[in-house]
Design a protein around this motif. Structure first.
Motif, PDB file in Angstrom:
ATOM      1  N   LYS A  73     -38.054   8.039   9.635  1.00 14.44           N
ATOM      2  CA  LYS A  73     -37.583   7.283  10.788  1.00 14.44           C
ATOM      3  C   LYS A  73     -36.289   7.905  11.286  1.00 14.44           C
ATOM      4  N   MET A  74     -35.960   7.630  12.551  1.00 14.82           N
ATOM      5  CA  MET A  74     -34.799   8.260  13.171  1.00 14.82           C
ATOM      6  C   MET A  74     -33.840   7.196  13.699  1.00 14.82           C
ATOM      7  N   GLU A  89     -31.806  11.976  23.949  1.00 15.85           N
ATOM      8  CA  GLU A  89     -31.400  12.370  22.605  1.00 15.85           C
ATOM      9  C   GLU A  89     -32.525  13.134  21.893  1.00 15.85           C
ATOM     10  N   MET A  90     -33.765  12.730  22.100  1.00 18.78           N
ATOM     11  CA  MET A  90     -34.883  13.488  21.524  1.00 18.78           C
ATOM     12  C   MET A  90     -34.840  14.952  21.950  1.00 18.78           C
ATOM     13  N   ALA A  91     -34.356  15.176  23.157  1.00 21.06           N
ATOM     14  CA  ALA A  91     -34.325  16.518  23.722  1.00 21.06           C
ATOM     15  C   ALA A  91     -32.981  17.207  23.537  1.00 21.06           C
ATOM     16  N   GLY A  92     -32.110  16.627  22.686  1.00 19.82           N
ATOM     17  CA  GLY A  92     -30.878  17.310  22.322  1.00 19.82           C
ATOM     18  C   GLY A  92     -29.614  16.870  23.008  1.00 19.82           C
ATOM     19  N   ALA A 363     -32.206  13.715  17.926  1.00 17.16           N
ATOM     20  CA  ALA A 363     -32.151  15.133  18.299  1.00 17.16           C
ATOM     21  C   ALA A 363     -32.789  16.035  17.256  1.00 17.16           C
ATOM     22  N   ASP A 364     -32.952  15.542  16.024  1.00 15.77           N
ATOM     23  CA  ASP A 364     -33.639  16.342  15.007  1.00 15.77           C
ATOM     24  C   ASP A 364     -35.072  16.649  15.443  1.00 15.77           C
ATOM     25  N   LEU A 365     -35.658  15.741  16.200  1.00 14.06           N
ATOM     26  CA  LEU A 365     -37.014  15.978  16.724  1.00 14.06           C
ATOM     27  C   LEU A 365     -37.007  17.182  17.662  1.00 14.06           C
ATOM     28  N   GLY A 366     -36.090  17.189  18.632  1.00 10.48           N
ATOM     29  CA  GLY A 366     -36.021  18.296  19.578  1.00 10.48           C
ATOM     30  C   GLY A 366     -35.698  19.613  18.903  1.00 10.48           C
ATOM     31  N   ALA A 367     -34.793  19.566  17.916  1.00  8.90           N
ATOM     32  CA  ALA A 367     -34.434  20.793  17.200  1.00  8.90           C
ATOM     33  C   ALA A 367     -35.639  21.351  16.453  1.00  8.90           C
ATOM     34  N   THR A 368     -36.474  20.462  15.923  1.00  8.20           N
ATOM     35  CA  THR A 368     -37.668  20.899  15.200  1.00  8.20           C
ATOM     36  C   THR A 368     -38.680  21.534  16.143  1.00  8.20           C
ATOM     37  N   VAL A 369     -38.872  20.932  17.306  1.00 13.67           N
ATOM     38  CA  VAL A 369     -39.798  21.510  18.289  1.00 13.67           C
ATOM     39  C   VAL A 369     -39.295  22.873  18.741  1.00 13.67           C
ATOM     40  N   GLU A 374     -40.085  28.575  18.465  1.00 17.49           N
ATOM     41  CA  GLU A 374     -39.332  29.822  18.336  1.00 17.49           C
ATOM     42  C   GLU A 374     -38.502  30.163  19.571  1.00 17.49           C
ATOM     43  N   ILE A 375     -37.738  29.151  20.038  1.00 17.48           N
ATOM     44  CA  ILE A 375     -36.871  29.401  21.202  1.00 17.48           C
ATOM     45  C   ILE A 375     -35.394  29.337  20.823  1.00 17.48           C
ATOM     46  N   GLY A 376     -35.082  29.230  19.541  1.00 20.97           N
ATOM     47  CA  GLY A 376     -33.689  29.135  19.121  1.00 20.97           C
ATOM     48  C   GLY A 376     -33.240  27.691  19.056  1.00 20.97           C
ATOM     49  N   SER A 377     -31.935  27.498  18.962  1.00 22.99           N
ATOM     50  CA  SER A 377     -31.394  26.148  18.786  1.00 22.99           C
ATOM     51  C   SER A 377     -31.118  25.489  20.129  1.00 22.99           C
ATOM     52  N   ILE A 378     -31.027  24.141  20.089  1.00 19.93           N
ATOM     53  CA  ILE A 378     -30.621  23.378  21.263  1.00 19.93           C
ATOM     54  C   ILE A 378     -29.262  22.755  20.969  1.00 19.93           C
ATOM     55  N   ALA A 379     -28.755  21.942  21.885  1.00 16.64           N
ATOM     56  CA  ALA A 379     -27.371  21.483  21.793  1.00 16.64           C
ATOM     57  C   ALA A 379     -27.071  20.693  20.523  1.00 16.64           C
ATOM     58  N   HIS A 380     -27.988  19.834  20.106  1.00 14.51           N
ATOM     59  CA  HIS A 380     -27.749  18.984  18.937  1.00 14.51           C
ATOM     60  C   HIS A 380     -29.011  18.891  18.105  1.00 14.51           C
ATOM     61  N   GLY A 381     -28.842  18.456  16.856  1.00 11.64           N
ATOM     62  CA  GLY A 381     -29.977  18.203  15.989  1.00 11.64           C
ATOM     63  C   GLY A 381     -30.199  19.282  14.949  1.00 11.64           C
ATOM     64  N   ASN A 382     -30.771  18.872  13.817  1.00 14.55           N
ATOM     65  CA  ASN A 382     -31.127  19.789  12.748  1.00 14.55           C
ATOM     66  C   ASN A 382     -32.640  19.763  12.537  1.00 14.55           C
ATOM     67  N   SER A 383     -33.231  20.926  12.579  1.00 15.79           N
ATOM     68  CA  SER A 383     -34.678  21.039  12.448  1.00 15.79           C
ATOM     69  C   SER A 383     -35.144  20.674  11.044  1.00 15.79           C
ATOM     70  N   PHE A 384     -36.290  19.974  10.965  1.00 10.98           N
ATOM     71  CA  PHE A 384     -36.928  19.734   9.678  1.00 10.98           C
ATOM     72  C   PHE A 384     -38.208  20.565   9.540  1.00 10.98           C
ATOM     73  N   TYR A 385     -38.368  21.582  10.394  1.00 11.92           N
ATOM     74  CA  TYR A 385     -39.579  22.390  10.349  1.00 11.92           C
ATOM     75  C   TYR A 385     -39.763  23.068   8.991  1.00 11.92           C
ATOM     76  N   ALA A 386     -38.675  23.536   8.379  1.00  9.84           N
ATOM     77  CA  ALA A 386     -38.788  24.193   7.083  1.00  9.84           C
ATOM     78  C   ALA A 386     -39.373  23.268   6.026  1.00  9.84           C
ATOM     79  N   ASP A 387     -39.172  21.966   6.185  1.00  4.66           N
ATOM     80  CA  ASP A 387     -39.702  21.003   5.217  1.00  4.66           C
ATOM     81  C   ASP A 387     -41.215  20.850   5.303  1.00  4.66           C
TER      82      ASP A 387
END
Length: 392
Positions: A73-74, A89-92, A363-369, A374-387
């Motif tokens: 949950k977020m 916020e979802m989009a950073g 913003a973690d959602l947007g960072a993961t997308v 493979e477009i690099g980072s956005i303004a905020h958020g930490n990706s959980f893609y590695a998980d």
């Protein structure tokens, strides 16, 4: 690169009060949990298999022993509990200052300036339910031609008008003027056209609403994707929420099931990029009207469409199901509620059953997308893609 991300936002489907809910008058709110309890249980077999019941206790939706998706949950880090801040916020984009609200109505000085600008007097200018105010003031509006102005606990300036009294094109003009005038401390998140039809005592809102949203203050996930040449396709009010910025194609829709149909249509033809959908009925028709039974039915109707969505997924697709805020229909009021939102993630090439925990920001959602595409980072958020990366 043929990867696609599909984000489906179940508008207002919160999953329990946030720690600061008291500050918003929302203690005890839990849209999913309270609806399920009141109904004696929900039947959501496909969301259950994804891991919905693993996030929190939901009557009728037990935890899956082997979830087919990843779950968590977020929390919203932005101040507020509205559609605009949630989607941004979802989009950073994180808002450090809440978008303004007007619990006493808009300042009279502004209303007078607005009336001069549109060449009409207005009625209303109060906090109200949209369905209630057209019944109460609709007759006066029809007799005088004065548009009904109202707001809510959210950052909105809403204009209701009978389509036979103020044609849609004119209503849109009135909204555009308001959007241009609402600046600085009056800069609300959305100006919303609320057309209606019917007769005295039987007025009803039509599906011709339109949102005139504030532009995000800086680049969102959608902008970054578009700049990289990827498709960004929006279903429902997504295009309006981001003020048209960052989308390459969009389709308006009327109702949850039509939105699912149009999402499937995009999934059949979009080669790479993002498909983002908002299912507004949960919020607009059921949450704001305290319709617990209708809300439960709508959740079950969406759940029944999930097999079609799964069938349309490609091996390299990322599916995320979430929400933008709560709107608990069991609460005394009719406003949004300050809640966590569910996070369900699925893809045939992704790990299953990963507990993503409590994310500190949407913003973690947007960072993961962004990471997945493979477009690099956005303004905020930490990706959980590695998980979740790595398949079965």
């Amino acid at each position: 690169m043929s990867r696609r991300a599909i984000i489906i936002v179940l508008d207002s489907v919160g999953i329990g009060e946030m720690p600061d809910a008291k500050d918003y008058g929302d203690l005890g709110s839990n849209t999913l949990g309270n609806i399920a309890h009141r109904q004696g249980g929900l039947k959501l077999p496909f969301l259950q298999k994804l891991g919905l019941g693993n996030i929190d206790l939901i009557t009728g939706v037990p935890a899956a022993s082997n979830p087919e998706g990843s779950f968590g949950k977020m929390a919203e880090r932005s101040l507020g509990k509205d559609t605009t801040s949630g989607h941004w916020e979802m989009a950073g984009v994180i808002l450090e200052r809440a978008l303004p609200t007007f619990p006493q109505g808009f300042p009279q000085e502004f209303i007078k300036r607005y009336e001069l600008a549109i060449g009409r007097s207005v009625i209303g200018n109060e906090v109200a339910s949209g369905t209630e105010i057209i019944q109460r003031l609709g007759e006066e509006h029809v007799q005088t031609g004065k548009p009904i102005v109202y707001t809510s606990a959210d950052s909105v300036f809403q204009i209701a008008a009978h389509e036979a009294v103020i044609p849609l094109a004119e209503l849109m003009r009135l909204c555009q003027i308001a959007r241009e005038m609402l600046k600085d401390e009056l800069q609300v998140g959305r100006v919303i056209a609320r057309p209606f039809l019917g007769e005295v005592g039987k007025f009803y809102r039509t599906s011709n609403r339109h949102d005139f949203a504030l532009e995000p203050p800086y680049k969102t996930l959608l902008d970054y994707l578009k700049e990289q040449g990827l498709e960004v396709c929006a279903v429902g009010k997504i295009h309006d929420i981001y003020a048209g910025k960052g989308t390459t194609d969009f389709i308006p829709s009327k109702g949850n099931m039509e939105s699912v149909d149009k999402t499937l249509g995009y999934m059949a033809k979009v080669k790479s990029g993002l498909i983002m959908t908002n299912l507004v009925d949960f919020d607009m028709i059921y949450g704001h009207r305290n319709d617990v039974e209708g809300y439960a039915r709508a959740l079950e109707e969406f759940d029944a469409r999930l097999p079609e969505i799964y069938t349309a997924l490609r091996p390299e697709d990322l599916l995320i199901i979430t929400a933008d805020h709560g709107c608990d229909p069991t609460m005394p009021g009719t406003d949004h509620t300050r809640e966590y939102v569910p996070l369900l993630v699925y893809g045939t090439s992704l790990k299953k059953g990963i507990n993503l925990g409590v994310r500190p920001t949407f913003a973690d959602l947007g960072a993961t997308v962004a990471d997945y595409l493979e477009i690099g980072s956005i303004a905020h958020g930490n990706s959980f893609y590695a998980d979740i990366q790595g398949g079965i």
